[in-house]
Design an enzyme around this catalytic site. Sequence first.
Site, PDB file in Angstrom:
ATOM      1  N   ASN A   1      -0.831   1.914   5.802  1.00 10.92           N
ATOM      2  CA  ASN A   1      -0.058   0.856   5.161  1.00 10.92           C
ATOM      3  C   ASN A   1       0.490  -0.021   6.275  1.00 10.92           C
ATOM      4  O   ASN A   1       1.143   0.480   7.182  1.00 10.92           O
ATOM      5  CB  ASN A   1       1.084   1.496   4.352  1.00 10.92           C
ATOM      6  N   GLY A   2       0.214  -1.329   6.214  1.00 14.59           N
ATOM      7  CA  GLY A   2       0.699  -2.242   7.261  1.00 14.59           C
ATOM      8  C   GLY A   2      -0.403  -3.197   7.667  1.00 14.59           C
ATOM      9  O   GLY A   2      -1.409  -3.334   6.958  1.00 14.59           O
TER      10      GLY A   2
ATOM     11  N   LYS B   1       5.330  -4.065  -5.311  1.00 15.97           N
ATOM     12  CA  LYS B   1       6.787  -3.954  -5.383  1.00 15.97           C
ATOM     13  C   LYS B   1       7.437  -4.164  -4.022  1.00 15.97           C
ATOM     14  O   LYS B   1       8.470  -4.795  -3.911  1.00 15.97           O
ATOM     15  CB  LYS B   1       7.140  -2.572  -5.928  1.00 15.97           C
TER      16      LYS B   1
ATOM     17  N   ARG C   1       3.408  -0.157  -5.109  1.00 14.86           N
ATOM     18  CA  ARG C   1       3.194  -0.735  -3.780  1.00 14.86           C
ATOM     19  C   ARG C   1       1.849  -1.440  -3.651  1.00 14.86           C
ATOM     20  O   ARG C   1       1.554  -2.057  -2.634  1.00 14.86           O
ATOM     21  CB  ARG C   1       3.277   0.364  -2.715  1.00 14.86           C
TER      22      ARG C   1
ATOM     23  N   LYS D   1      10.573 -14.589 -13.048  1.00 11.53           N
ATOM     24  CA  LYS D   1      10.242 -13.434 -13.904  1.00 11.53           C
ATOM     25  C   LYS D   1       9.074 -13.767 -14.811  1.00 11.53           C
ATOM     26  O   LYS D   1       8.139 -13.000 -14.960  1.00 11.53           O
ATOM     27  CB  LYS D   1      11.439 -13.106 -14.778  1.00 11.53           C
TER      28      LYS D   1
ATOM     29  N   TRP E   1      -3.093  -2.535  -1.535  1.00  7.58           N
ATOM     30  CA  TRP E   1      -2.826  -3.945  -1.838  1.00  7.58           C
ATOM     31  C   TRP E   1      -3.490  -4.703  -0.706  1.00  7.58           C
ATOM     32  O   TRP E   1      -3.035  -4.653   0.438  1.00  7.58           O
ATOM     33  CB  TRP E   1      -1.323  -4.201  -1.862  1.00  7.58           C
TER      34      TRP E   1
ATOM     35  N   GLU F   1       5.654 -14.298 -12.874  1.00  2.00           N
ATOM     36  CA  GLU F   1       5.037 -13.140 -12.219  1.00  2.00           C
ATOM     37  C   GLU F   1       4.413 -12.157 -13.211  1.00  2.00           C
ATOM     38  O   GLU F   1       3.450 -11.487 -12.875  1.00  2.00           O
ATOM     39  CB  GLU F   1       5.992 -12.442 -11.255  1.00  2.00           C
TER      40      GLU F   1
ATOM     41  N   CYS G   1       0.841  -1.185   0.000  1.00  2.00           N
ATOM     42  CA  CYS G   1       0.000   0.000   0.000  1.00  2.00           C
ATOM     43  C   CYS G   1       0.886   1.248   0.000  1.00  2.00           C
ATOM     44  O   CYS G   1       1.987   1.231   0.523  1.00  2.00           O
ATOM     45  CB  CYS G   1      -0.943   0.103   1.189  1.00  2.00           C
TER      46      CYS G   1
ATOM     47  N   HIS H   1      15.506 -37.017 -11.149  1.00  4.79           N
ATOM     48  CA  HIS H   1      14.904 -37.376  -9.858  1.00  4.79           C
ATOM     49  C   HIS H   1      13.437 -36.977  -9.788  1.00  4.79           C
ATOM     50  O   HIS H   1      12.886 -36.829  -8.704  1.00  4.79           O
ATOM     51  CB  HIS H   1      15.715 -36.753  -8.727  1.00  4.79           C
TER      52      HIS H   1
ATOM     53  N   GLU I   1      15.379 -17.622 -11.173  1.00  2.98           N
ATOM     54  CA  GLU I   1      15.018 -16.233 -11.436  1.00  2.98           C
ATOM     55  C   GLU I   1      14.277 -16.096 -12.771  1.00  2.98           C
ATOM     56  O   GLU I   1      13.288 -15.364 -12.868  1.00  2.98           O
ATOM     57  CB  GLU I   1      16.291 -15.365 -11.411  1.00  2.98           C
TER      58      GLU I   1
END
Length: 620
Positions: A101-102, A615, A27, A496, A75, A499, A2, A515, A492
């Site tokens: 925010n939190g 982010k 955010r 990428k 968010w 997402e 947020c 395996h 990575e």
Amino acid sequence: MCGIVGYVGHRDVVNILINGLKRLEYRGYDSAGIAVFNEGAELICRKKRGKVRELEHSLSEEPLSGKVGIAHTRWSTHGAPTEINAHPHFDCKKELAVVHNGIIENYQELKDSLIMEGHNFVSETDTEVIAHLIEKFYENDLEEAVRRALKELHGSYAICVVHKNEPHKVVGARLDSPLVIGVGKNENFLASDIPPILEYTRDIIYVENGEIVTLEADNVTIKNLDGARVEKLPEKIGWDIGQAEKKGFPHYMLKEIFEQPEVIKRIINTRISGEKIHFDELKISDEDLLKPRNIAIVACGTAYHAGLTGKYMLEECTRTPVWTDTSSEFRYRDPIVNEDTLMIVISQSGETADTLAALREARKRGAKILAICNVLGSSIARESDGVIFTHAGPEIAVASTKAYTAQLATLYLFTIYMARLKSALGEDKIKELLDEFKTIPSLLETILLRYKAEGNEISHYAKDFKAYYEKRHTKSFFLYLARNINYPNALEGALKLKEISYISAEGYPAGEMKHGPIALIDENPWVVCIVTKSRTYDKMRSNIQEIKARGGIVIGIITSGDEHIKSLNLNYIIEVPQVHEFFSPILVAVPLQLLAYYVAREFGYDIDQPRNLAKSVTVE
Ligand code: F6R
């Protein structure tokens, strides 16, 4: 997560708040809202589900103006992303508004007792309890009511609050969520991050945990939770807003991918002079770096992948035992961390809640903490014993790119620095490595030049994938395989892609294929194999043959000019220049980023703001 903004001054507040929210959308972006004192000093609120542009659109249809206000881009944590759950939230009489925010961890018990006392709740959010608590304590002094309310809260918060009886003020506070003050001329700002403020002032004060700020147009007061005044001078910010803009690229992500040669050059220029490596801001002495007998690297997501690569580097060059963990796992497994541990935490934002908590836990257990961090003044940078900044500049796209390669570059230099301190590498070897390291920016430029033009090979592969995916009734997916120091790049690359394109993608060490994962191979998966020249090259070749034999489509990331690999009839090839295998992860990362970018673009997704993500993950 947020983003919050508050403003008191002489300009049109709506404009400032909306522009500010747009700069904070990284955010969170599932709903947005503002509360503003209009010309008649009435407190007016507007909220919209969706991105900030929805709110902006509604404000253009029904304009609002004023000089004081607060705003939020959300968010969701508690309660679905609906208009009713969007911030600001109000007390029963709609006299005060709060953005937050939190996470308030004890919100349920607070809500239950406030309801017993007669308060009416309208949303499912944890934030609404803050509004009702302030209402309960309000006796014509907003700052005092906020202070009393904060004492009841457990969890994390950065808040901005306004009250109809004090229409010239915004009160803010923080605990474990970021909040900065922008000090202007007859105007002052509060925000979760610097970009919303930078257009108006470069004078910034970082709000610390437990501080309460009262903003008026010509005054900023900071006090602690006991009401004692805290004196602080603003710091000047050195970068400008241009660095946080798209500069002609269609997306921030692409712009940030193309900034990588510049970022690595900046790191080289800042850190290397002659044969010396220096980390001027690192407050840990060489003696203290030498004391610990093991190194722990802890981070989340992309930063964790950089940390995994760091393990390969540090163990090989310094012969020190290194282990890595994700921050969220580290905390709850009673880790063996003590005075013998140097803990390296890696974080672009410097605000990731799990990494911050891991840092605090390790500190409690006696470890020395070294942060590798991009954001100056962030919580992680401030709470560590020492910090090395990555100098990547502001990263806006949710998918991390330049911050990753900047973390890798910083880890390389730190590794060589440590190897020299421990006399684990000779000066000749160090010189050879540094000379090779200095060639990386131009090698990155070579890669980017090749894949810059519209219609470049990687964008074609993405087109082909989309067609194939549709032909296979969406059963296609991606596997990323690599070995040794490029194995974290397989993770990575997969991260990428998933997402931003929402296509299933997994990264594996190629040796693990037999395996289990090889059972997935038929005509459906596209398998990205990192097969650049290295000590595991022959093993990777065998893996490719096994995949081809079972019908898998292979994209090979190969060393330029490697004719030998072409005999395996790979379906697609991406070439990266020859470099010492130790440094190859920095080069290989770039086509992985571009592949993810072009696939997402092919599917028409929102590349800079993918669904469900934010982010900066400031909640657990
Ligand atoms: C992925 C991504 C995330 C972050 C992670 C840690 O592209 O950006 O996985 O790497 O959330 O964030 P920081 O580095 O800010 O601690």
